[in-house]
Design an enzyme around this catalytic site. Sequence first.
Site, short mmCIF file in Angstrom:
data_model
loop_
_atom_site.label_atom_id
_atom_site.label_comp_id
_atom_site.label_asym_id
_atom_site.label_seq_id
_atom_site.Cartn_x
_atom_site.Cartn_y
_atom_site.Cartn_z
N HIS A 7 0.83 -1.21 0.00
CA HIS A 7 0.00 0.00 0.00
C HIS A 7 0.86 1.26 0.00
O HIS A 7 1.58 1.52 0.96
CB HIS A 7 -0.90 -0.04 1.24
N ARG A 8 0.81 1.99 -1.11
CA ARG A 8 1.70 3.15 -1.33
C ARG A 8 3.17 2.72 -1.28
O ARG A 8 4.03 3.49 -0.84
CB ARG A 8 1.40 4.28 -0.34
N GLU A 34 0.58 -0.56 -4.76
CA GLU A 34 -0.56 0.34 -4.92
C GLU A 34 -0.03 1.76 -4.84
O GLU A 34 0.87 2.05 -4.04
CB GLU A 34 -1.58 0.09 -3.80
N ASP A 36 -1.13 6.23 -5.79
CA ASP A 36 -2.18 7.21 -6.01
C ASP A 36 -1.73 8.22 -7.06
O ASP A 36 -0.58 8.67 -7.02
CB ASP A 36 -2.50 7.95 -4.71
N HIS A 49 -0.65 10.87 -2.57
CA HIS A 49 -1.97 10.51 -2.04
C HIS A 49 -2.86 11.71 -1.75
O HIS A 49 -3.98 11.80 -2.24
CB HIS A 49 -1.81 9.68 -0.76
N GLU A 109 -4.66 4.07 -8.08
CA GLU A 109 -5.87 4.72 -7.57
C GLU A 109 -5.96 6.12 -8.16
O GLU A 109 -5.07 6.95 -7.96
CB GLU A 109 -5.88 4.79 -6.04
N LYS A 111 -7.05 9.56 -7.85
CA LYS A 111 -7.45 10.42 -6.73
C LYS A 111 -8.25 11.61 -7.27
O LYS A 111 -7.79 12.75 -7.26
CB LYS A 111 -6.22 10.89 -5.96
N ASP A 229 0.45 -2.00 4.48
CA ASP A 229 1.64 -1.16 4.60
C ASP A 229 2.89 -2.00 4.83
O ASP A 229 4.01 -1.51 4.65
CB ASP A 229 1.48 -0.19 5.77
#
Length: 244
Positions: A7-8, A34, A36, A49, A109, A111, A229
């Site tokens: 995640h990120r 992942e 953003d 993000h 993602e 945003k 994470d």
Amino acid sequence: MTFIFAHRGYSAIAPENTMMAFQAAQDAGADGIELDVQMTKDGCLVVIHDEKLDRTTNGKGYVKDWTWSELKHLEAPYKYSNIQPPPTIPLLIDVFDWMKTNHLVCNIELKNNEFLYQGMEEKVLQLIRQYQYEDRVIISSFNHYSLAHFHRLAPDIQTAILYSSHLYMPWKYATAIGASAIHPNVRTVNSAIIQASIEHGVAVRPYTVNKEKQMEWLIQQGCSAMFTDDPQKAIAIRKSIFGQ
């Protein structure tokens, strides 16, 4: 087997949404990353993000109000201020170039829930086509109008609905707008949703899963994937259950 998305990036040990975090995720053995995407004032696709720069960088104000030539000079260490040289905000094209060196899947993602970023779907799609990453990319968003639009532009590329509240029969809703997956807040997930979604051909990838018990439970349920994470922790748990 349950896929593990960082995640990120590996944001438990490196500044989120930076090349450092993505490389750390690869080194840890994650199946995917992942990230953003937002747009600068001059239409560049940047990986960050928050709509505002304040939390993760030494800049102030909204991403949309800065040009790329201004943004690229900012430092993006988030809470890892001791890292030298400090990481910077990457462009999506920087991540795509780096992906040539590995086989990771990339969840992008969009945003665009607070600001619509006119034309962002088309720009992201153009880059995916340019790199021929149709089979390595998943497009997700909390803006489901944007997802439906992206699906109309490129029905061959996976889309996934992000949501944080309980949805009734989310697999039906996802299918109705052309999405092939649901990305629910982990608090909204139960066995029935996982099983029914998968039975109807809709993948289930909850976010953000950092507790060991949640990781174990999702893997044992046969959940399609999870966003975490700490991919190293999730991979170790998966290995303890399946031996691989």
